[in-house]
Design a protein around this motif. Structure first.
Motif, PDB file in Angstrom:
ATOM      1  N   ALA A 574       0.919  -1.260   0.080  1.00  0.00           N
ATOM      2  CA  ALA A 574       0.107  -0.016  -0.086  1.00  0.00           C
ATOM      3  C   ALA A 574       0.903   1.203   0.189  1.00  0.00           C
ATOM      4  O   ALA A 574       0.469   2.306  -0.429  1.00  0.00           O
ATOM      5  N   ALA A 575       2.060   1.255   0.416  1.00  0.00           N
ATOM      6  CA  ALA A 575       2.913   2.336   0.490  1.00  0.00           C
ATOM      7  C   ALA A 575       3.721   2.625  -0.573  1.00  0.00           C
ATOM      8  O   ALA A 575       4.172   3.578  -1.226  1.00  0.00           O
ATOM      9  N   ARG A 576       3.590   1.381  -1.625  1.00  0.00           N
ATOM     10  CA  ARG A 576       4.397   1.784  -2.915  1.00  0.00           C
ATOM     11  C   ARG A 576       3.271   1.589  -4.057  1.00  0.00           C
ATOM     12  O   ARG A 576       3.559   2.370  -5.268  1.00  0.00           O
ATOM     13  N   PHE A 577       2.467   0.687  -4.216  1.00  0.00           N
ATOM     14  CA  PHE A 577       1.789   0.329  -5.505  1.00  0.00           C
ATOM     15  C   PHE A 577       0.277   0.598  -5.235  1.00  0.00           C
ATOM     16  O   PHE A 577      -0.474  -0.369  -4.974  1.00  0.00           O
ATOM     17  N   ASP A 578       0.115   1.693  -5.422  1.00  0.00           N
ATOM     18  CA  ASP A 578      -1.364   2.234  -5.134  1.00  0.00           C
ATOM     19  C   ASP A 578      -1.406   3.549  -5.734  1.00  0.00           C
ATOM     20  O   ASP A 578      -0.478   4.585  -5.473  1.00  0.00           O
ATOM     21  N   ILE A 579      -2.292   3.928  -6.690  1.00  0.00           N
ATOM     22  CA  ILE A 579      -2.280   5.115  -7.287  1.00  0.00           C
ATOM     23  C   ILE A 579      -2.407   6.356  -6.489  1.00  0.00           C
ATOM     24  O   ILE A 579      -1.833   7.396  -6.445  1.00  0.00           O
ATOM     25  N   ALA A 580      -2.980   6.138  -4.956  1.00  0.00           N
ATOM     26  CA  ALA A 580      -3.210   7.147  -4.150  1.00  0.00           C
ATOM     27  C   ALA A 580      -1.817   7.654  -3.519  1.00  0.00           C
ATOM     28  O   ALA A 580      -1.730   8.828  -3.566  1.00  0.00           O
ATOM     29  N   VAL A 581      -0.864   6.913  -3.479  1.00  0.00           N
ATOM     30  CA  VAL A 581       0.576   7.258  -3.169  1.00  0.00           C
ATOM     31  C   VAL A 581       1.547   7.808  -4.130  1.00  0.00           C
ATOM     32  O   VAL A 581       2.327   8.347  -4.001  1.00  0.00           O
ATOM     33  N   VAL A 582       1.183   7.136  -5.455  1.00  0.00           N
ATOM     34  CA  VAL A 582       1.953   7.825  -6.469  1.00  0.00           C
ATOM     35  C   VAL A 582       1.678   9.186  -6.681  1.00  0.00           C
ATOM     36  O   VAL A 582       2.415   9.946  -7.056  1.00  0.00           O
ATOM     37  N   GLU A 583       0.302   9.562  -6.505  1.00  0.00           N
ATOM     38  CA  GLU A 583      -0.241  10.857  -6.631  1.00  0.00           C
ATOM     39  C   GLU A 583       0.022  11.854  -5.389  1.00  0.00           C
ATOM     40  O   GLU A 583      -0.167  12.841  -5.491  1.00  0.00           O
ATOM     41  N   ASP A 584       0.244  11.296  -4.285  1.00  0.00           N
ATOM     42  CA  ASP A 584       0.295  12.012  -2.891  1.00  0.00           C
ATOM     43  C   ASP A 584       1.412  11.411  -2.186  1.00  0.00           C
ATOM     44  O   ASP A 584       1.540  10.659  -1.550  1.00  0.00           O
ATOM     45  N   GLU A 585       2.438  12.308  -2.410  1.00  0.00           N
ATOM     46  CA  GLU A 585       3.712  11.826  -1.522  1.00  0.00           C
ATOM     47  C   GLU A 585       3.672  12.248   0.045  1.00  0.00           C
ATOM     48  O   GLU A 585       4.172  11.064   0.559  1.00  0.00           O
ATOM     49  N   ARG A 586       2.971  12.814   0.589  1.00  0.00           N
ATOM     50  CA  ARG A 586       2.532  12.957   2.134  1.00  0.00           C
ATOM     51  C   ARG A 586       1.801  11.686   2.345  1.00  0.00           C
ATOM     52  O   ARG A 586       2.207  11.170   3.551  1.00  0.00           O
ATOM     53  N   LEU A 587       0.894  11.341   1.796  1.00  0.00           N
ATOM     54  CA  LEU A 587       0.321  10.113   2.059  1.00  0.00           C
ATOM     55  C   LEU A 587       1.350   8.823   1.868  1.00  0.00           C
ATOM     56  O   LEU A 587       1.100   7.942   2.866  1.00  0.00           O
TER      57      LEU A 587
END
Length: 652
Positions: A574-587
């Motif tokens: 979830a910390a690497r392979f998720d579009i949410a963290v691709v788009e949000d460095e803080r998340l």
């Protein structure tokens, strides 16, 4: 080394005993443990520069750089080696599509340019229609000879006789239908030649990716990479399985081979197998004597020299910066003993070396005839607990031993300040994407990692009573013999454990390559041993958690004791392979903070310290700058336009 006694954990006032040890300290290896362990301030390291400033108007060409490395080259075949000494040698010869500077900024290299074409919000279940079923064997092993690119996340090989997977052929079919997570496009530089005269094309990239299938590093290669496809002669696409926050640096992380060498058998790119390594790099393989030396010469048709460094769009260095490396040849002696490497440097038999004992570094640092160069590295050292062997499955036991690791004493008394205690699991170079607040993380996690024998005693009493343990427990710690600082560190940890009288410890040491083979043996986790080893990470935070603890890395670098934790695997995913963290460095950083807390609680491993990467050179070496990872020290120091780094030799 002090030895414990056969005492039961019940009925003994362990707390009083340990309190006494905290005052008296441990004296066997490194002096006063108790006093230093209570200090609140970190030790400050020695004063050294990470780079010698030079005027390129004064550069000189020619000469032979004479160096010494601490281990044999296990293999010149990149997908079939996992040690940094081998990668050092390979980096003279082979190159990749991209390069980086010392801060982890990426630049096109063999690729003239690259771009992210598309990102799609999918997860691994999107590949279900392309998957085939393979049988599972003992302990969940998949019974197929093909590279498994990915496995359906809902299938459990430990619970079922078969699981659904994607192999390379099916991955290609998925891409045909537009099913992928990310698509990067690389436009290759035209006119780049391999050492044998073959021109680099997109087919070389595709064939090179295929060479990594079922290799020694296939798990880390295909944790993200789905497929490589030639678009035309000089354009290639790399596809990621799912959105990947580390894709820019990790997706193109393969070395590029000639057509013939890409098709050789596993491990066959090696002079011992009758095949001299051939790449596009600045140096050509010349000679190798097993356990003795290797030699290289400058590649006269090196593409940067042929095209000119100004042909690189992003280069913004000084006008006088050279179009290629300045040193004509490299000779590397293989000298496992650090003291012998230091003696060779003093006797002017070599110009540069690394990996010296820290007391020797102090001597060179005080001598005007030598230059010590240093930088905090992304490498770290750790011990790992045999979680599959009872009673080490109990988290309290592992936590207790972690409180007996004297990090400050290791840094101050074993390493003489040439390192920093690992209060958190990430070094400075990975903090930006690896935590939301480095200072807050250190404040939160440091109590977990403090030397605290009283707390260790409380935990050991609890677990001893609950499990009916009879103390002392016999424990073997082991490491490689040819790193005297590391051996002393392990001896200090073993002594710290033994002086509690809960443990009876012994230390075993092995020659480096023998040790690597030993800890990567699939049966190693069954031995109940605590290994200690150093690991070189990357600029990304994942390398400081997944390599040690990811279940996919069991039997590969560097989950040595068979740790398998589905919740950890899910969090890392979830910390690497998720579009949410691709788009949000803080998340992304927030999710890594969650991982660090989980690891602090479950305590599968104990990181001891972050090294200060060092090299020592004589005054003939001008302009050396050091890279933060061991495998890139010499290739970066000799020539790197990304930071206008080039060195030369000032002698007749």
């Amino acid at each position: 080394m002090a030895e414990g006694h056969n005492l039961s954990g019940r009925g003994v006032d362990r707390r009083r005993l340990l309190r006494g040890l905290g005052v008296a300290g441990i004296t066997g290896v490194a002096g006063c443990l108790g006093g230093n362990g209570d200090d609140d301030e970190d030790s400050s390291g020695p004063e050294v520069s990470d780079r010698e400033e030079v005027d390129f108007a004064n550069l000189r060409e020619g000469g032979t750089l004479r160096g010494a490395v601490g281990a044999n080259v296990a293999s010149f075949d990149p997908p079939y080696s996992t040690d940094t000494t081998s990668t050092q040698a390979q980096n003279f010869i082979f190159e990749q599509l991209i390069t980086s500077d010392r801060k982890g900024n990426y630049y096109p290299w063999l690729a003239e340019s690259y771009e992210l074409v598309e990102t799609q919000d999918i997860d691994r279940t999107a590949y279900a229609d392309y998957m085939t079923s393979v049988a599972t064997g003992e302990e969940g092993a998949l019974e197929t000879d093909e590279q498994v690119i990915l496995q359906h996340p809902e299938d459990d090989p430990l619970e079922s006789d078969e699981v659904r997977v994607i192999t390379p052929e099916q991955a290609a079919a998925a891409v045909d239908d537009g099913t992928f997570g990310m698509q990067y496009r690389y436009r290759l530089r035209q006119g780049v030649q391999f050492h044998n005269g073959e021109e680099l094309t997109a087919e070389n990239v595709v064939a090179s990716v295929a060479r990594y299938e079922n290799s020694d590093v296939s798990a880390q290669t295909f944790d993200s990479l789905l497929h490589a496809r030639a678009v035309d002669e000089y354009t290639v696409d790399l596809f990621a399985q799912v959105p990947d926050a580390e894709a820019e640096g990790q997706l193109p992380g393969v070395y590029i081979f000639t057509t013939e060498q890409a098709g050789l058998e596993d491990g066959a790119i090696d002079p011992r197998q009758g095949n001299e390594p051939i790449g596009t790099g600045p140096y050509v393989f010349e000679d190798f004597s097993d356990e003795q030396y290797y030699e290289l010469s400058k590649f006269e048709d090196y593409w940067v020299e042929a095209m000119g460094v100004d042909s690189i769009d992003w280069f913004d260095g000084p006008e006088e910066f050279p179009d290629g490396p300045l040193v004509d040849a490299v000779e590397m002696e293989i000298v496992p003993d650090a003291a012998n490497r230091a003696a060779a440097l003093r006797n002017d038999e070599i110009d540069i070396t690394t990996g010296l004992a820290t007391d020797t570094l102090d001597e060179f640092n005080a001598d005007d005839g030598f230059t010590v160069t240093g930088i905090e590295t992304g490498g770290y050292e750790y011990i790992q607990y045999p979680v599959g062997i009872e009673p080490w499955g109990d988290q309290r036991l592992r936590t207790a031993v972690n409180h007996l690791v004297p990090r400050e004493n290791i840094v101050q008394n074993v390493l003489n300040g040439w390192a920093r205690p690992a209060w958190t699991p990430i070094p400075e170079l990975a903090e930006e994407s690896g935590t939301t607040d480095p200072e807050a993380l250190a404040e939160e996690l440091r109590p977990y990692n403090e030397y605290d024998p009283e707390r260790a005693g409380e935990l050991l009493d609890e677990v001893g009573e609950d499990l009916g343990l009879e103390y002392p427990l016999e424990v073997t710690l082991e490491t490689n013999a040819d790193n005297p600082d590391r051996v002393q560190m392990v001896e200090l940890i073993a002594e710290s454990m033994a002086q509690t009288e809960y443990f009876e410890t012994s230390v075993e040491t092995y020659e480096w390559n023998a040790y690597i083979a030993r800890v990567l043996d699939p049966e190693y986790p069954d031995g109940g041993i605590i290994p200690c080893i150093g690991l070189s990470g990357t600029f990304n935070p994942e390398s400081f958690c997944d390599a040690l603890h990811g279940s996919a890395n069991i039997g590969q670098c560097c989950n040595l004791t068979g740790i398998s934790d589905p919740e950890f695997d899910r969090l890392v995913d979830a910390a690497r392979f998720d579009i949410a963290v691709v788009e949000d460095e803080r998340l992304r950083a927030e999710r890594y903070d969650e991982i660090w807390r989980l690891l602090a609680d479950r305590r599968y491993s104990s990181l001891t310290h972050f090294d200060l990467m060092t090299a020592v050179s004589n005054t003939d070496v001008i302009g050396f700058g050091i890279y933060p990872f061991d495998e890139g020290i010499y290739s970066f120091g000799l020539y790197s336009p990304a930071e206008s780094q080039a060195m030369w030799l000032d002698r007749e």
